[in-house]
Design an enzyme around this catalytic site. Structure first.
Site, PDB file in Angstrom:
ATOM      1  N   GLY A  43     -16.658   9.694  10.194  1.00  0.00           N
ATOM      2  CA  GLY A  43     -15.518  10.055  11.030  1.00  0.00           C
ATOM      3  C   GLY A  43     -14.853  11.374  10.741  1.00  0.00           C
ATOM      4  N   GLU A  94     -20.919   7.151   5.910  1.00  0.00           N
ATOM      5  CA  GLU A  94     -21.716   7.262   7.136  1.00  0.00           C
ATOM      6  C   GLU A  94     -21.316   8.504   7.939  1.00  0.00           C
ATOM      7  OE1 GLU A  94     -20.564   3.630   9.062  1.00  0.00           O
ATOM      8  OE2 GLU A  94     -21.728   2.371   7.721  1.00  0.00           O
ATOM      9  N   PRO A  95     -21.449   9.683   7.366  1.00  0.00           N
ATOM     10  CA  PRO A  95     -21.026  10.880   8.102  1.00  0.00           C
ATOM     11  C   PRO A  95     -22.010  11.233   9.213  1.00  0.00           C
ATOM     12  CG  PRO A  95     -22.119  11.534   6.081  1.00  0.00           C
ATOM     13  CD  PRO A  95     -22.050  10.029   6.059  1.00  0.00           C
ATOM     14  N   ARG A  99     -20.911  13.643  12.556  1.00  0.00           N
ATOM     15  CA  ARG A  99     -20.495  14.945  13.093  1.00  0.00           C
ATOM     16  C   ARG A  99     -20.335  16.017  12.027  1.00  0.00           C
ATOM     17  NH1 ARG A  99     -17.171  14.993  17.774  1.00  0.00           N
ATOM     18  NH2 ARG A  99     -16.805  12.795  17.286  1.00  0.00           N
ATOM     19  N   CYS A 118     -22.608  17.606  40.817  1.00  0.00           N
ATOM     20  CA  CYS A 118     -21.644  17.317  41.866  1.00  0.00           C
ATOM     21  C   CYS A 118     -20.594  16.314  41.416  1.00  0.00           C
ATOM     22  CB  CYS A 118     -22.375  16.864  43.118  1.00  0.00           C
ATOM     23  SG  CYS A 118     -23.380  18.207  43.750  1.00  0.00           S
ATOM     24  N   GLU A 119     -19.783  16.732  40.475  1.00  0.00           N
ATOM     25  CA  GLU A 119     -18.647  15.968  39.940  1.00  0.00           C
ATOM     26  C   GLU A 119     -17.643  17.007  39.475  1.00  0.00           C
ATOM     27  OE1 GLU A 119     -18.242  12.615  39.070  1.00  0.00           O
ATOM     28  OE2 GLU A 119     -20.285  11.856  39.312  1.00  0.00           O
ATOM     29  N   TYR A 147     -23.345  14.593  19.014  1.00  0.00           N
ATOM     30  CA  TYR A 147     -22.973  14.002  20.291  1.00  0.00           C
ATOM     31  C   TYR A 147     -23.259  14.968  21.445  1.00  0.00           C
ATOM     32  CZ  TYR A 147     -20.984  10.948  16.850  1.00  0.00           C
ATOM     33  OH  TYR A 147     -20.843  10.133  15.756  1.00  0.00           O
TER      34      TYR A 147
HETATM   35  C1  LIG Z   1     -20.095   6.800  15.016  1.00  0.00           C
HETATM   36  C2  LIG Z   1     -20.075   6.139  13.692  1.00  0.00           C
HETATM   37  C3  LIG Z   1     -20.159   6.900  12.522  1.00  0.00           C
HETATM   38  C4  LIG Z   1     -20.205   8.404  12.517  1.00  0.00           C
HETATM   39  O1  LIG Z   1     -19.062   8.986  13.035  1.00  0.00           O
HETATM   40  P1  LIG Z   1     -18.859  10.566  12.868  1.00  0.00           P
HETATM   41  O2  LIG Z   1     -17.544  10.802  13.511  1.00  0.00           O
HETATM   42  O3  LIG Z   1     -19.965  11.234  13.605  1.00  0.00           O
HETATM   43  O4  LIG Z   1     -18.872  10.872  11.424  1.00  0.00           O
HETATM   44  C5  LIG Z   1     -20.219   6.229  11.316  1.00  0.00           C
HETATM   45  N1  LIG Z   1     -20.182   4.879  11.254  1.00  0.00           N
HETATM   46  C6  LIG Z   1     -20.080   4.112  12.354  1.00  0.00           C
HETATM   47  C7  LIG Z   1     -20.047   2.638  12.225  1.00  0.00           C
HETATM   48  C8  LIG Z   1     -20.014   4.706  13.613  1.00  0.00           C
HETATM   49  O5  LIG Z   1     -19.899   3.952  14.701  1.00  0.00           O
END
Ligand SMILES: *Cc1c(COP(=O)(O)O)cnc(C)c1O
Length: 419
Positions: A240, A275-276, A278, A343-344, A372
């Site tokens: 996140g 869990e990185p 982005r 077309c949006e 993303y």
């Molecule tokens: C999307 C997600 C992430 C990664 O989020 P980032 O903002 O890309 O770091 C990690 N864990 C879970 C469970 C997610 O759904």
């Protein structure tokens, strides 16, 4: 920091002119920088160096390209996957099954079975019901599935509503107050090996305080569960961490994030999992596009580019900002609306923005498109599925070919009874 910079008046990816890639592959096209990806992977790992035991699982959904996954596998990264398709990509990229975490609120029986058979390292359970089903599947195979229980800590990540996941009314995880009871019941099931807890409060987090509060709550829950005589050896703190999309954005650095985690969790006596997504992939990619034409507008001109919301959905989905820059800037600027051909009205990348002056036929980029971006691409308006390129120093390769509309058309049929 990234490796997309001007060199003698024209934009390069590392040592390759973007114009050369556009000439050979066509536009739109995503271009990833290997050096940038590697750097981000190492900076994030180094930011956690003070923690005794760490497992980093790249969030595959942010950029599932198999070459990207291979690069991260080479950096020792595991994977966080949310579908069987992502699991198979991670395995194809060379990430060992034991280093894969399977998240997601709707894992199907078929997916759970495939993942147990593959030997996935950790299932992040999103409900008691899922745990019961997984226990039954694993037991029927004579196996025990390693699990963490995802908890909804009920904190507001203060990010965009569509990417906020840790509030009580979000669909993710089990309610905080019920988590200890659920953990105890799941721990009693023969098919499960309950290892710990997981939390992920949202994406593009720009303020560390909500995460800190969530982690403190998770530490308290961990202690409460241990006090019941149950074991907790793994704590998954999710991903996140946000990235700057504009020069003026001020985001917490990986070092600041790491220091915050150290301050909260250093003495938990667990393997800490991350869990990185982005923060690793975002700045590692750009979307290269060509200006189709510049159309007169009432207030500002419309710069119509050949990339659209089907190639890069974030502006249409989340009102997201992507910096726009000419590949060969002429030094002048203009105020314009940047739009795609779909077309949006939501196919709009920017309104009334001051940008490099561009004209029909010029190349330009949207920056910070490595996360993303291509992963959300689709073929709306019967457009091609956008290709992807990876650059490494002076060499480059197509890592995902453009899928032409004809290929998609060829998968469709008209039934006899319509002939
Ligand atoms: C999307 C997600 C992430 C990664 O989020 P980032 O903002 O890309 O770091 C990690 N864990 C879970 C469970 C997610 O759904």
């Amino acid at each position: 920091m990234d490796h997309f910079a001007l060199n003698d008046g024209e934009l390069f990816a590392e040592d390759v002119p973007l114009a050369a890639i556009a000439r050979e592959v066509g536009t739109p096209v995503y271009v990833y920088s290997r050096a940038t990806l590697t750097r981000h992977a190492r900076v994030f790992r180094e930011a956690l160096a003070e923690l005794p035991s760490v497992h980093i699982a790249f969030a595959v959904k942010s950029n599932p390209n198999v070459a990207v996954l291979r690069l991260l596998a080479n950096e020792g990264y595991g994977a966080d996957v949310v579908s069987e398709g992502e699991m198979n990509r991670a395995l194809a990229g060379g990430i060992p099954a034991a280093d894969i975490v399977f998240s997601g609120v709707g894992k199907t029986r078929r997916e759970l079975t495939a993942a147990v058979k593959a030997g996935i390292g950790q299932f992040n359970l999103e409900s008691e019901e899922e745990g019961v089903e997984l226990a039954e599947i694993a037991a029927s195979l004579g196996l025990r599935a390693p699990c963490a229980l995802r908890v909804n800590p009920d904190v507001d990540a203060r990010t965009h509503a569509k990417i906020s996941t840790g509030k009580a009314d979000n669909k993710f995880g089990v309610p905080y107050d019920r988590a200890a009871g659920i953990y105890a019941r799941l721990s009693a099931l023969a098919g499960l090996d309950m290892k710990g807890l997981a939390v992920h409060i949202g994406s593009q987090i720009s303020d560390l305080e909500p995460s800190r509060l969530a982690f403190i709550k998770m530490g308290e829950l961990m202690e409460a569960i241990r006090a019941e005589g149950l074991s907790v050896t793994h704590m998954d703190l999710g991903g996140g961490l946000g990235v700057p999309y504009k020069a003026s954005d001020s985001l917490p650095t990986p070092q600041e994030y790491g220091a915050m985690v150290v301050s909260v969790a250093k003495d938990w006596g667990v393997t800490l999992m991350f869990e990185p997504g982005r923060v690793i992939s975002g700045n590692s990619g750009v979307l290269v596009t060509e200006v189709v034409r510049v159309k007169e507008g009432v207030v500002n001109p419309f710069v119509v580019v050949d990339a659209a919301m089907n190639d890069l959905a974030r502006p249409a989905m989340y009102d997201a900002w992507h910096d726009f820059a000419a590949v060969k800037p002429n030094g002048r600027t203009m105020t314009a609306n940047i739009v795609g051909p779909i077309c949006e009205s939501s196919d709009t990348f920017a309104m009334g923005r001051e940008i490099d002056e561009v004209a029909s036929g010029d190349l330009a980029i949207f920056r910070t498109a490595g996360a993303y971006g291509a992963t959300m691409a689709n073929t709306y308006n019967s457009r091609a599925l956008v290709p992807e390129v990876m650059v490494d120093g002076g060499k480059w390769a197509v890592v995902a070919a453009r899928i032409e509309p004809e290929t998609i058309l060829s998968a469709e049929t008209v039934p006899d009874w319509l002939a």
